[in-house]
Design a protein around this motif. Structure first.
Motif, PDB file in Angstrom:
ATOM      1  N   LEU A  35       0.825  -1.206   0.000  1.00 48.80           N
ATOM      2  CA  LEU A  35       0.000   0.000   0.000  1.00 48.80           C
ATOM      3  C   LEU A  35       0.858   1.255   0.000  1.00 48.80           C
ATOM      4  O   LEU A  35       0.570   2.229  -0.723  1.00 48.80           O
ATOM      5  CB  LEU A  35      -0.943   0.003   1.201  1.00 48.80           C
ATOM      6  CG  LEU A  35      -2.106  -0.981   1.157  1.00 48.80           C
ATOM      7  CD1 LEU A  35      -2.895  -0.961   2.471  1.00 48.80           C
ATOM      8  CD2 LEU A  35      -3.033  -0.678  -0.008  1.00 48.80           C
ATOM      9  N   LEU A  36       1.926   1.243   0.798  1.00 42.44           N
ATOM     10  CA  LEU A  36       2.826   2.388   0.833  1.00 42.44           C
ATOM     11  C   LEU A  36       3.520   2.581  -0.505  1.00 42.44           C
ATOM     12  O   LEU A  36       3.641   3.715  -1.001  1.00 42.44           O
ATOM     13  CB  LEU A  36       3.867   2.194   1.952  1.00 42.44           C
ATOM     14  CG  LEU A  36       4.891   3.325   2.143  1.00 42.44           C
ATOM     15  CD1 LEU A  36       4.186   4.628   2.497  1.00 42.44           C
ATOM     16  CD2 LEU A  36       5.914   2.946   3.205  1.00 42.44           C
ATOM     17  N   PHE A  67       1.063   4.059  -2.935  1.00 42.68           N
ATOM     18  CA  PHE A  67       0.855   5.484  -2.661  1.00 42.68           C
ATOM     19  C   PHE A  67       2.019   6.324  -3.183  1.00 42.68           C
ATOM     20  O   PHE A  67       1.808   7.379  -3.796  1.00 42.68           O
ATOM     21  CB  PHE A  67       0.675   5.696  -1.157  1.00 42.68           C
ATOM     22  CG  PHE A  67       0.568   7.145  -0.759  1.00 42.68           C
ATOM     23  CD1 PHE A  67      -0.597   7.859  -1.013  1.00 42.68           C
ATOM     24  CD2 PHE A  67       1.633   7.791  -0.157  1.00 42.68           C
ATOM     25  CE1 PHE A  67      -0.696   9.202  -0.655  1.00 42.68           C
ATOM     26  CE2 PHE A  67       1.549   9.130   0.199  1.00 42.68           C
ATOM     27  CZ  PHE A  67       0.374   9.836  -0.055  1.00 42.68           C
ATOM     28  N   TYR A 100       1.844   6.502  -6.919  1.00 44.16           N
ATOM     29  CA  TYR A 100       0.778   7.428  -7.307  1.00 44.16           C
ATOM     30  C   TYR A 100       1.241   8.879  -7.155  1.00 44.16           C
ATOM     31  O   TYR A 100       1.030   9.700  -8.066  1.00 44.16           O
ATOM     32  CB  TYR A 100      -0.456   7.168  -6.448  1.00 44.16           C
ATOM     33  CG  TYR A 100      -1.501   8.251  -6.553  1.00 44.16           C
ATOM     34  CD1 TYR A 100      -2.313   8.364  -7.686  1.00 44.16           C
ATOM     35  CD2 TYR A 100      -1.682   9.181  -5.518  1.00 44.16           C
ATOM     36  CE1 TYR A 100      -3.262   9.368  -7.791  1.00 44.16           C
ATOM     37  CE2 TYR A 100      -2.637  10.189  -5.622  1.00 44.16           C
ATOM     38  CZ  TYR A 100      -3.418  10.283  -6.749  1.00 44.16           C
ATOM     39  OH  TYR A 100      -4.345  11.280  -6.851  1.00 44.16           O
ATOM     40  N   ARG A 101       1.854   9.218  -6.041  1.00 47.87           N
ATOM     41  CA  ARG A 101       2.329  10.588  -5.827  1.00 47.87           C
ATOM     42  C   ARG A 101       3.381  10.969  -6.860  1.00 47.87           C
ATOM     43  O   ARG A 101       3.405  12.092  -7.364  1.00 47.87           O
ATOM     44  CB  ARG A 101       2.913  10.729  -4.419  1.00 47.87           C
ATOM     45  CG  ARG A 101       1.918  10.582  -3.297  1.00 47.87           C
ATOM     46  CD  ARG A 101       0.868  11.678  -3.315  1.00 47.87           C
ATOM     47  NE  ARG A 101       1.477  12.999  -3.170  1.00 47.87           N
ATOM     48  CZ  ARG A 101       0.842  14.141  -3.341  1.00 47.87           C
ATOM     49  NH1 ARG A 101      -0.437  14.123  -3.699  1.00 47.87           N
ATOM     50  NH2 ARG A 101       1.455  15.289  -3.184  1.00 47.87           N
TER      51      ARG A 101
END
Length: 370
Positions: A25-26, A29, A32-33
């Motif tokens: 998940l990290l 993220f 995505y960023r």
């Protein structure tokens, strides 16, 4: 007997599924960023890759004719620049005609209202029931259609033809956009020169056992989606030119604007003639029923040429879909994603058709049953 090594702290922690979930998940993220930060770069690369993708069949054809790849790329770039300038000049003409078209249409709607009044009165005198609100509904529907198109298109076109807002002056005055276009062209040149090698590098990113299947799927996507997009663009241009020429011959004003409108919306199959026919019929209204029938004939012939000649010849059998399938796909696409869904629905259905033919119809489940 070899001694069994104990897992280190990292391996011990990695065995815990919750630890793996948090790490994934990290990572998602952070990716995505990162993508958000480089969105502009990704869009530039996507446009450059699209240019290379669309030009690759032409380059392959030139190579078969003993033209070196570099000369072929130079020819494509010159062709692209030429089309850009021709399109810019055409947009000025079309924009002027569009503005003129949408200033004339309200007057034609008034004529339509008068004619509808007379027709409704004639039918009412002969005892036809249920015609009380027909004239109002027809006029309101046409007026709403014209206002919606005018509201969305005319301001853009007015800006395009104004002295401070032309396409070329805008590009030259805004250095960043001009530099961005140069960057996209440069990237597309490198992508066209090394198209096969770049695709091979992208293929190598997948695990080796997956590569044959990925290559097969990419070929299917290229046949259905890529072939469909190329073909539909050619068909849309052809429809726009035919309607432009046909309306010019029969003397309808703003023929270039109506042809452009019909061609642009024909990227969604069957929508172009419907969108373009309404303003053409309104402009033909003062000249009488004969001119309106000629307008109907122009759009009918364009539609027949598309359905019986252009689509089978350009799209071929691999992406040839039944009209009912196309209409259902468009309606579902509109319901899910609006106009973007309508544009994406048909190539995705063409891809689904090829996947069914390739994998399902040849499978044991299809031949023998589940």
């Amino acid at each position: 007997m070899p001694t069994r090594t104990q897992p280190n702290a990292f391996q011990y922690a990695w065995r815990n599924p919750w630890v793996r979930l948090v790490v994934f998940l990290l990572a998602a993220f952070l990716v995505y960023r990162f993508m958000v930060k480089i969105t502009e770069v990704l869009v530039d690369f996507a446009v450059a890759f699209l240019i290379a993708y669309l030009a690759n069949p032409l380059l392959n054809w030139l190579e078969k004719g003993k033209v070196k790849r570099g000369l072929g790329v130079a020819f494509v770039i010159l062709l692209f620049i030429g089309l850009f300038f021709v399109l810019g000049a055409l947009m000025v003409t079309v924009s002027t005609q569009f503005i003129d078209l949408f200033t004339k249409l309200p007057e034609q709607i008034g004529n339509l209202s008068n004619i509808t009044d007379r027709v409704v009165g004639w039918l009412s005198e002969r005892g036809v029931p249920g015609l009380e609100d027909v004239q109002t509904k027809i006029t309101a529907a046409v007026q709403s259609y014209v206002e919606n198109i005018g509201k969305n298109i005319v301001p853009i076109l007015q800006n395009a033809v104004s002295s401070s807002g032309t396409v070329f002056s805008g590009l030259l005055s805004i250095g960043g956009i001009f530099a961005q276009i140069i960057l996209i062209i440069l990237m597309s040149v490198y992508l066209m020169l090394d198209y096969a090698r770049i695709n091979a590098s992208l293929l190598r990113a997948f695990p080796r056992p997956w590569q044959p299947r990925v290559l097969e799927l990419s070929h299917l996507v290229g046949t259905s989606v890529g072939g469909y997009v190329r073909g539909q663009l050619l068909i849309a241009i052809s429809i726009g030119l035919m309607i432009w020429l046909g309306l010019t011959i029969i003397g309808i004003p703003s023929a270039a604007a109506i042809g452009f409108l019909a061609g642009m919306f024909n990227i969604v199959p069957y929508l172009g003639p419907v969108i373009g026919a309404t303003p053409a019929l309104l402009l033909a209204l003062p000249a009488g029923i004969g001119k309106m029938l000629l307008v109907v004939l122009v759009f009918f012939l364009a539609n027949q040429l598309e359905g019986h000649l252009l689509s089978p010849m350009i799209l071929g059998k691999t992406t040839d879909l039944h009209p009912v399938t196309v209409l259902l796909a468009i309606l579902i696409g509109v319901a899910l994603m609006g106009l973007a869904g309508a544009m994406l629905a048909v190539p995705l259905v063409a891809l689904l058709k090829l996947l069914l033919e390739k994998y399902y119809f040849s499978s044991r489940i299809y031949s023998d049953g589940p």
